[in-house]
Design an enzyme around this catalytic site. Structure first.
Site, PDB file in Angstrom:
ATOM      1  N   GLU A 206      61.860  15.109  34.427  1.00 41.40           N
ATOM      2  CA  GLU A 206      62.147  13.831  34.917  1.00 41.40           C
ATOM      3  C   GLU A 206      61.317  12.502  35.012  1.00 41.40           C
ATOM      4  O   GLU A 206      59.711  13.319  34.894  1.00 41.40           O
ATOM      5  CB  GLU A 206      63.099  14.342  36.066  1.00 41.40           C
ATOM      6  CG  GLU A 206      61.506  14.792  36.920  1.00 41.40           C
ATOM      7  CD  GLU A 206      62.285  14.582  38.601  1.00 41.40           C
ATOM      8  OE1 GLU A 206      62.467  13.868  38.552  1.00 41.40           O
ATOM      9  OE2 GLU A 206      62.131  15.600  39.131  1.00 41.40           O
TER      10      GLU A 206
ATOM     11  N   VAL B 205      66.796  14.571  38.187  1.00 44.23           N
ATOM     12  CA  VAL B 205      67.140  15.332  38.174  1.00 44.23           C
ATOM     13  C   VAL B 205      68.978  16.187  37.401  1.00 44.23           C
ATOM     14  O   VAL B 205      68.585  16.100  36.389  1.00 44.23           O
ATOM     15  CB  VAL B 205      66.922  16.747  39.146  1.00 44.23           C
ATOM     16  CG1 VAL B 205      67.828  18.131  38.690  1.00 44.23           C
ATOM     17  CG2 VAL B 205      65.911  17.068  39.274  1.00 44.23           C
TER      18      VAL B 205
ATOM     19  N   ALA C 250      73.806  14.340  43.604  1.00 42.88           N
ATOM     20  CA  ALA C 250      74.324  14.341  42.281  1.00 42.88           C
ATOM     21  C   ALA C 250      73.564  15.188  41.365  1.00 42.88           C
ATOM     22  O   ALA C 250      74.303  15.408  39.799  1.00 42.88           O
ATOM     23  CB  ALA C 250      74.172  13.078  41.781  1.00 42.88           C
ATOM     24  N   ASP C 251      72.538  15.901  41.728  1.00 36.88           N
ATOM     25  CA  ASP C 251      71.559  16.759  41.003  1.00 36.88           C
ATOM     26  C   ASP C 251      72.499  18.308  40.977  1.00 36.88           C
ATOM     27  O   ASP C 251      72.769  19.239  40.121  1.00 36.88           O
ATOM     28  CB  ASP C 251      70.344  17.562  41.988  1.00 36.88           C
ATOM     29  CG  ASP C 251      69.668  16.425  41.549  1.00 36.88           C
ATOM     30  OD1 ASP C 251      69.818  15.283  41.171  1.00 36.88           O
ATOM     31  OD2 ASP C 251      68.356  15.774  42.451  1.00 36.88           O
TER      32      ASP C 251
ATOM     33  N   LYS D 246      63.967  20.106  47.786  1.00 40.62           N
ATOM     34  CA  LYS D 246      62.913  19.621  49.239  1.00 40.62           C
ATOM     35  C   LYS D 246      63.133  19.942  50.363  1.00 40.62           C
ATOM     36  O   LYS D 246      64.401  19.954  50.357  1.00 40.62           O
ATOM     37  CB  LYS D 246      63.228  18.454  48.804  1.00 40.62           C
ATOM     38  CG  LYS D 246      62.652  17.467  47.463  1.00 40.62           C
ATOM     39  CD  LYS D 246      63.257  16.207  46.833  1.00 40.62           C
ATOM     40  CE  LYS D 246      65.077  16.045  47.086  1.00 40.62           C
ATOM     41  NZ  LYS D 246      65.430  14.835  46.469  1.00 40.62           N
TER      42      LYS D 246
HETATM   43  O1  LIG Z   1      59.438  16.298  44.615  1.00 44.17           O
HETATM   44  C1  LIG Z   1      60.429  15.577  44.622  1.00 44.17           C
HETATM   45  N1  LIG Z   1      61.434  16.127  44.436  1.00 44.17           N
HETATM   46  C2  LIG Z   1      62.992  15.431  43.909  1.00 44.17           C
HETATM   47  C3  LIG Z   1      62.507  14.035  43.689  1.00 44.17           C
HETATM   48  C4  LIG Z   1      63.599  12.806  43.337  1.00 44.17           C
HETATM   49  O2  LIG Z   1      64.894  13.033  44.238  1.00 44.17           O
HETATM   50  C5  LIG Z   1      65.768  13.316  43.232  1.00 44.17           C
HETATM   51  C6  LIG Z   1      66.931  13.626  44.348  1.00 44.17           C
HETATM   52  O3  LIG Z   1      66.910  12.280  44.901  1.00 44.17           O
HETATM   53  P1  LIG Z   1      68.584  12.077  45.609  1.00 44.17           P
HETATM   54  O4  LIG Z   1      68.071  12.822  46.504  1.00 44.17           O
HETATM   55  O5  LIG Z   1      69.213  10.833  45.976  1.00 44.17           O
HETATM   56  O6  LIG Z   1      69.695  12.770  44.768  1.00 44.17           O
HETATM   57  C7  LIG Z   1      65.650  14.383  42.302  1.00 44.17           C
HETATM   58  O7  LIG Z   1      66.597  14.374  41.363  1.00 44.17           O
HETATM   59  C8  LIG Z   1      64.361  14.391  41.896  1.00 44.17           C
HETATM   60  O8  LIG Z   1      64.515  12.973  40.793  1.00 44.17           O
HETATM   61  C9  LIG Z   1      61.305  13.123  43.778  1.00 44.17           C
HETATM   62  O9  LIG Z   1      60.807  12.430  43.589  1.00 44.17           O
HETATM   63  N2  LIG Z   1      60.377  13.866  44.377  1.00 44.17           N
END
Ligand SMILES: O=c1[nH]cc([C@@H]2O[C@H](COP(=O)(O)O)[C@@H](O)[C@H]2O)c(=O)[nH]1
Ligand SMILES: [Mn+2]
Length: 410
Positions: free
Chosen positions: A26, A107, A142-143, A160
């Site tokens: 990604e 992701v 949305a992952d 995370k």
């Molecule tokens: O350690 C990390 N985990 C995840 C991300 C990013 O954060 C996104 C998820 O964001 P959200 O919670 O807004 O969907 C993941 O798909 C990934 O691209 C990141 O930058 N660093």
């Protein structure tokens, strides 16, 4: 411009057309996960690690409206040096394509583009998930629905640690995503080796991960196999110390009223600052660890040994890498005999949807169908016209099954 453009880097196109292992990566982690120039250094180091482990890296981003799979050095630099590059999830792809804009892919969107391209393995640091306080905000990455829909292996160090981990695992269960612990029975917590929550099953080799994806496809199940790979012990953070930083970062989040897609980048940046860079070092270590495992799984999926012994550093030597994926016919294997139905070799003649493909056809789009920067629809129309869809509809037509082109011959 209404037709989405799609471009495979030369190395990726060559690898896919020759049935060699490819690992998608990604770009949000580059644009928003790390500060410059650490982010560029890490992006290059992860690609190098994938190559060393015998697979071809395919970093995904959207540049000037084109879905790019496999970035050049200059393109990686552009992503790393553009702090304003938006973070694009799946819903943003049509806007980017239609209006010729650029963005880093999460992701969810990376997995979507990888599935379109016929890439079976995607490596990240940590997936997004259900955020704490979701009862009020309904903030669910949305992952998660992407994993429920797209047929590929996703390697991550868990979700995370800033998330509601139990709720994230519940969501994955509800939506039928297979969650495997690599060498562990517990779901890892990104910077921490354990969340204390159980995974569905433990695996202990890349070949087992590959076999589970094949079985999933043979069963006709859409959706991903999530391989949760704990951070190496020496790189893991101390839980008590980490929880202190996280509590502070969450207080700052609330105080500043940050919402929506800005939440993840904000928390990661605060943790970086509060920990004096320790979270960044850990993040880097776990991504490298995942890159090695992902490359090994990708190799097993195309019928190579997990390790690139005797091959060149790009996995291209030794005569092995040019070997096409093994194929057979859909009648191979006897029902009730798991060893034959889900063999260690690439599954014979079965697509992601479980439909049979012609035994003689190449199981990857042929090189000519992948040439240049054609459109997504044209690319896959040609591929399908050559008989690789098991008789199903083409992308570009409504309701392509599972968002995946399928028809990859295994
Ligand atoms: O350690 C990390 N985990 C995840 C991300 C990013 O954060 C996104 C998820 O964001 P959200 O919670 O807004 O969907 C993941 O798909 C990934 O691209 C990141 O930058 N660093
Ligand atoms: Mn969100």
């Amino acid at each position: 411009m209404t037709t989405p453009h799609f471009h495979l880097g030369d190395e990726v196109r060559d690898a896919l057309s020759r049935g060699r292992p490819v690992v998608a990566l990604e770009s949000t982690i580059i644009a928003h996960g790390f500060p410059y120039p650490d982010n560029l250094e890490m992006a290059l180091a992860v690609e190098e690690e994938v190559r060393r482990a015998g697979a071809v890296p395919a970093t995904v981003a959207v540049l000037d409206g084109c879905l790019r799979v496999g970035l050049s050095r200059a393109e990686l630099e552009r992503v790393a040096r553009s702090p304003d590059l938006p973070k694009a999830s799946i819903r943003d792809l049509p806007v980017l394509c239609a209006l010729g804009r650029s963005a880093a892919t999460t992701v969810a969107s990376t997995a979507q583009v990888a599935a379109w391209a016929g890439i079976d393995v995607f490596v990240t640091g940590g997936i997004g998930g259900v955020h704490r306080g979701w009862e009020q905000t309904l903030d669910i990455s949305a992952d998660l629905p992407a994993l429920a829909r797209l047929s590929l292996v996703v390697v991550s160090a868990g979700a995370k640690t800033v998330l509601d981990m139990a709720a994230t695992l519940e969501y994955l269960e509800t939506h039928g995503v297979t969650v495997l612990g690599y060498g562990t029975e517990v779901f890892p917590g990104f910077y921490l080796r354990s969340t204390g929550l159980p995974v569905d099953a433990r695996i202990d080799s890349p070949a087992e991960a590959a076999a589970v994806l094949r079985a999933r496809r043979a069963l006709g199940l859409p959706g991903a196999v999530l391989v949760a790979n704990p951070i190496p012990p020496d790189d893991a953070l101390d839980e008590g110390e980490f929880n202190g930083w996280l509590a502070q970062a969450e207080a700052d989040l609330a105080a500043e009223g940050v919402k929506g897609k800005a939440v993840t980048p904000f928390l990661l940046a605060r943790l970086h600052a509060l920990s004096g860079g320790r979270t960044v070092a850990a993040n880097r270590a776990l991504v490298m660890n995942n890159a090695r495992l992902g490359a090994a799984i990708a190799r097993c999926l195309v019928g190579l040994s997990a390790e690139p012994e005797g091959e060149g550093p790009d996995g291209g030597g030794g005569g092995l890498a040019g070997k096409p994926p093994a194929r057979g016919n859909a009648s191979a294997g006897q029902p009730g005999s798991p060893d034959q139905v889900f063999p260690d070799e690439p599954a014979p003649g079965l697509t992601a949807g479980g439909a049979a493909v012609p035994a003689e056809g190449p199981s990857r789009p042929p090189a000519e169908a992948l040439a240049g920067g054609g459109t997504v629809a044209a690319l896959f129309r040609r591929w399908w016209a050559l008989g690789h869809d098991g008789g199903r509809s083409a992308m570009g037509a409504p309701a392509a099954p599972g968002g995946s082109p399928g028809g990859r011959g295994r």
